[in-house]
Design an enzyme around this catalytic site. Sequence first.
Site, PDB file in Angstrom:
ATOM      1  N   CYS A  93      29.917  48.811  51.459  1.00 16.51           N
ATOM      2  CA  CYS A  93      31.057  48.155  52.133  1.00 16.51           C
ATOM      3  C   CYS A  93      31.472  48.910  53.395  1.00 16.51           C
ATOM      4  O   CYS A  93      32.339  48.447  54.144  1.00 16.51           O
ATOM      5  CB  CYS A  93      32.232  48.042  51.176  1.00 16.51           C
ATOM      6  SG  CYS A  93      31.788  47.212  49.642  1.00 16.51           S
ATOM      7  N   CYS A 242      42.523  42.038  43.629  1.00 16.26           N
ATOM      8  CA  CYS A 242      41.123  42.131  44.089  1.00 16.26           C
ATOM      9  C   CYS A 242      40.969  41.513  45.471  1.00 16.26           C
ATOM     10  O   CYS A 242      41.563  40.466  45.764  1.00 16.26           O
ATOM     11  CB  CYS A 242      40.203  41.333  43.156  1.00 16.26           C
ATOM     12  SG  CYS A 242      40.272  41.832  41.440  1.00 16.26           S
ATOM     13  N   SER A 243      40.109  42.121  46.293  1.00 19.11           N
ATOM     14  CA  SER A 243      39.689  41.432  47.508  1.00 19.11           C
ATOM     15  C   SER A 243      38.812  40.256  47.066  1.00 19.11           C
ATOM     16  O   SER A 243      38.214  40.288  45.994  1.00 19.11           O
ATOM     17  CB  SER A 243      38.894  42.372  48.407  1.00 19.11           C
ATOM     18  OG  SER A 243      37.754  42.856  47.726  1.00 19.11           O
ATOM     19  N   ILE A 245      35.707  37.195  47.464  1.00 19.52           N
ATOM     20  CA  ILE A 245      34.301  37.060  47.868  1.00 19.52           C
ATOM     21  C   ILE A 245      34.327  36.308  49.198  1.00 19.52           C
ATOM     22  O   ILE A 245      34.892  35.212  49.269  1.00 19.52           O
ATOM     23  CB  ILE A 245      33.533  36.298  46.769  1.00 19.52           C
ATOM     24  CG1 ILE A 245      33.459  37.194  45.519  1.00 19.52           C
ATOM     25  CG2 ILE A 245      32.155  35.859  47.244  1.00 19.52           C
ATOM     26  CD1 ILE A 245      33.008  36.480  44.258  1.00 19.52           C
ATOM     27  N   LYS A 363      42.234  42.655  51.123  1.00 24.91           N
ATOM     28  CA  LYS A 363      42.831  41.848  50.055  1.00 24.91           C
ATOM     29  C   LYS A 363      43.101  40.415  50.492  1.00 24.91           C
ATOM     30  O   LYS A 363      42.806  39.478  49.762  1.00 24.91           O
ATOM     31  CB  LYS A 363      44.146  42.523  49.593  1.00 24.91           C
ATOM     32  CG  LYS A 363      44.979  41.683  48.648  1.00 24.91           C
ATOM     33  CD  LYS A 363      44.289  41.548  47.308  1.00 24.91           C
ATOM     34  CE  LYS A 363      44.636  40.311  46.537  1.00 24.91           C
ATOM     35  NZ  LYS A 363      43.972  39.089  46.959  1.00 24.91           N
ATOM     36  N   HIS A 367      36.963  40.137  52.520  1.00 24.27           N
ATOM     37  CA  HIS A 367      36.088  41.315  52.462  1.00 24.27           C
ATOM     38  C   HIS A 367      34.619  40.896  52.445  1.00 24.27           C
ATOM     39  O   HIS A 367      33.948  41.000  51.423  1.00 24.27           O
ATOM     40  CB  HIS A 367      36.472  42.135  51.227  1.00 24.27           C
ATOM     41  CG  HIS A 367      35.774  43.450  51.096  1.00 24.27           C
ATOM     42  ND1 HIS A 367      35.209  44.124  52.164  1.00 24.27           N
ATOM     43  CD2 HIS A 367      35.565  44.238  49.990  1.00 24.27           C
ATOM     44  CE1 HIS A 367      34.670  45.259  51.725  1.00 24.27           C
ATOM     45  NE2 HIS A 367      34.868  45.347  50.425  1.00 24.27           N
TER      46      HIS A 367
HETATM   47  N1  COA Z   1      42.663  37.030  45.277  1.00 29.39           N
HETATM   48  C1  COA Z   1      43.476  35.955  45.157  1.00 29.39           C
HETATM   49  N2  COA Z   1      43.041  34.720  44.826  1.00 29.39           N
HETATM   50  C2  COA Z   1      41.717  34.590  44.630  1.00 29.39           C
HETATM   51  C3  COA Z   1      40.814  35.653  44.746  1.00 29.39           C
HETATM   52  C4  COA Z   1      41.329  36.910  45.081  1.00 29.39           C
HETATM   53  N3  COA Z   1      40.533  37.969  45.191  1.00 29.39           N
HETATM   54  N4  COA Z   1      39.571  35.207  44.477  1.00 29.39           N
HETATM   55  C5  COA Z   1      39.679  33.894  44.215  1.00 29.39           C
HETATM   56  N5  COA Z   1      40.977  33.524  44.313  1.00 29.39           N
HETATM   57  C6  COA Z   1      41.549  32.196  44.033  1.00 29.39           C
HETATM   58  C7  COA Z   1      40.748  31.064  44.641  1.00 29.39           C
HETATM   59  O1  COA Z   1      41.252  30.737  45.921  1.00 29.39           O
HETATM   60  C8  COA Z   1      40.985  29.962  43.633  1.00 29.39           C
HETATM   61  O2  COA Z   1      42.271  29.425  43.848  1.00 29.39           O
HETATM   62  P1  COA Z   1      42.597  27.861  43.513  1.00 29.39           P
HETATM   63  O3  COA Z   1      42.292  27.671  42.071  1.00 29.39           O
HETATM   64  O4  COA Z   1      44.051  27.746  43.864  1.00 29.39           O
HETATM   65  O5  COA Z   1      41.681  27.094  44.413  1.00 29.39           O
HETATM   66  C9  COA Z   1      41.031  30.695  42.304  1.00 29.39           C
HETATM   67  O6  COA Z   1      41.445  32.023  42.608  1.00 29.39           O
HETATM   68  C10 COA Z   1      39.702  30.765  41.570  1.00 29.39           C
HETATM   69  O7  COA Z   1      38.697  31.140  42.524  1.00 29.39           O
HETATM   70  P2  COA Z   1      37.234  31.542  42.065  1.00 29.39           P
HETATM   71  O8  COA Z   1      36.411  31.623  43.310  1.00 29.39           O
HETATM   72  O9  COA Z   1      36.776  30.632  40.973  1.00 29.39           O
HETATM   73  O10 COA Z   1      37.458  33.002  41.481  1.00 29.39           O
HETATM   74  P3  COA Z   1      36.431  33.859  40.676  1.00 29.39           P
HETATM   75  O11 COA Z   1      36.971  34.053  39.305  1.00 29.39           O
HETATM   76  O12 COA Z   1      35.048  33.307  40.805  1.00 29.39           O
HETATM   77  O13 COA Z   1      36.464  35.255  41.462  1.00 29.39           O
HETATM   78  C11 COA Z   1      37.136  37.548  41.500  1.00 29.39           C
HETATM   79  C12 COA Z   1      37.608  36.080  41.406  1.00 29.39           C
HETATM   80  C13 COA Z   1      38.374  38.427  41.519  1.00 29.39           C
HETATM   81  C14 COA Z   1      36.266  37.879  40.284  1.00 29.39           C
HETATM   82  C15 COA Z   1      36.315  37.718  42.808  1.00 29.39           C
HETATM   83  O14 COA Z   1      37.139  37.416  43.918  1.00 29.39           O
HETATM   84  C16 COA Z   1      35.782  39.138  42.960  1.00 29.39           C
HETATM   85  O15 COA Z   1      34.789  39.485  42.351  1.00 29.39           O
HETATM   86  N6  COA Z   1      36.439  39.964  43.775  1.00 29.39           N
HETATM   87  C17 COA Z   1      36.007  41.358  43.978  1.00 29.39           C
HETATM   88  C18 COA Z   1      34.940  41.435  45.009  1.00 29.39           C
HETATM   89  C19 COA Z   1      34.414  42.824  45.115  1.00 29.39           C
HETATM   90  O16 COA Z   1      34.215  43.512  44.135  1.00 29.39           O
HETATM   91  N7  COA Z   1      34.158  43.278  46.346  1.00 29.39           N
HETATM   92  C20 COA Z   1      33.619  44.595  46.599  1.00 29.39           C
HETATM   93  C21 COA Z   1      34.685  45.589  46.472  1.00 29.39           C
HETATM   94  S1  COA Z   1      34.133  47.244  46.484  1.00 29.39           S
END
Ligand code: COA
Length: 420
Positions: A93, A242-243, A245, A363, A367
């Site tokens: 990252c 979480c940040s 995708i 966030k 990201h």
């Molecule tokens: N923060 C806030 N809202 C989020 C979000 C986040 N990080 N990620 C998704 N959403 C919202 C979407 O907009 C969606 O909203 P809606 O239902 O109102 O349309 C809902 O949450 C579901 O989205 P979805 O894409 O199905 O979420 P997901 O469960 O597949 O993914 C996480 C959520 C947190 C698992 C994913 O964002 C993630 O893995 N984040 C971390 C990424 C990471 O590790 N990066 C590297 C860092 S070192």
Amino acid sequence: MSRKKLNRGVAIVGAGMSKFGAFTGLSTRDLFVQAFQDMRASIDKGFDPNDIEALYIGNYSSDLFEGQGHTAPFMADWTGLAPRPATRIEDACASSGVALRQGIIAIASGLYDIVLVGGIEKMNDLPTSEVTDTLATASDILYEIPAGFTFPGFYAAMATAYMHKYGATPETFMKVGIKNHENGSLNEKAQFGATIRKVMDGKIAKAKTRGYPEPTWADEIEFLHDDRANPVIAWPMRLFDCSPISDGAAALLLVGEELATKFSDAPLYIIGSGQASDVALHDRKDMTALRAAQLAGKEAFEMAGVTPADIHVAEVHDCFTIAEVIATEDLGFFPQGEGYKAAEDGRTARLGERPINTSGGLKSKGHPVGASGAGQAVEIWKQLRGQAGERQLPGEPTLGLTHNVGGTGQTCVVHIYERR
Ligand code: COA
């Protein structure tokens, strides 16, 4: 070790980015072209792209995310810059923060005068489970992955250790998320354009329209404690810790310091650059601080000849809300163990004493991992030039900092920028 210095000054004379978000049908090439065009438009006195001598492109894993390796020459081609040498930098990252440092070194060495630095990532072509697996390859696959860790899991472990050692609570982290979504709501390039209050009100309105029982959250904190509205991803990190995708790209034009005013009315001079590495998380004695960040920060501050107290605005690597709290301590903005109190008291808010992540941070701005470091520099460019629109800091800030982390802190790169 002696204090490090650049043999030749380097300045940023253009900075731009694509919107960050989820973009079906667009590839990293399309996003990079958007960032390049945005960067071009930001160059006050114009320039001829043919004068660019080399490209340094940060990209974590287009190979796995998009099935496209060897990405740097494609970026040169699609921006019309082939046959200039184009080099891909991969440091998880921190890829484009490190690409920026490589661009700086190339100019400081005297090899080039004008260099394009970029960052790219396109993560949304894969389902979340495969994104999680791809990101996990940035950790120690011999020891950490077999133990069942994912990135939310790593940062959750850091958060738990931090809470245990210093007394922070999950609400501390919620407050970081609320602040960053507030900042992101003022950033037209951010993935999430809404405050958490607005998300909450939207869910209440939706329940009403559908005739469901109306949620009775009194405020954002109550909303964020609701397991259905804000599910636990890896305790204590919930969805809004979480940040996301993300897909996106960013681009910066660097030149030798003596050329800067030929391009720009208000260049940003790079006065500090530091980078360090560390062992994998499972090998560390302390999970509540990132040694690589401390060392990179120290190197950058020493080179710049300024202290943490002098910095007016900082973009730090808040891939998870705990990471922002730790970053503010590692960089010396707050003493160890006190960053969480500053977050709770609003001292890191946009109008607080120490503005952190005015862009919305990873966030809320998003990201796209290989693009995030260059994206941070775009925010500093805007803030120090008075071009940050509704989120512009008052008082004409002149010193900014970026802090970009790879993995769980195995890489960290810090830059300090000055508007003279
Ligand atoms: N923060 C806030 N809202 C989020 C979000 C986040 N990080 N990620 C998704 N959403 C919202 C979407 O907009 C969606 O909203 P809606 O239902 O109102 O349309 C809902 O949450 C579901 O989205 P979805 O894409 O199905 O979420 P997901 O469960 O597949 O993914 C996480 C959520 C947190 C698992 C994913 O964002 C993630 O893995 N984040 C971390 C990424 C990471 O590790 N990066 C590297 C860092 S070192």
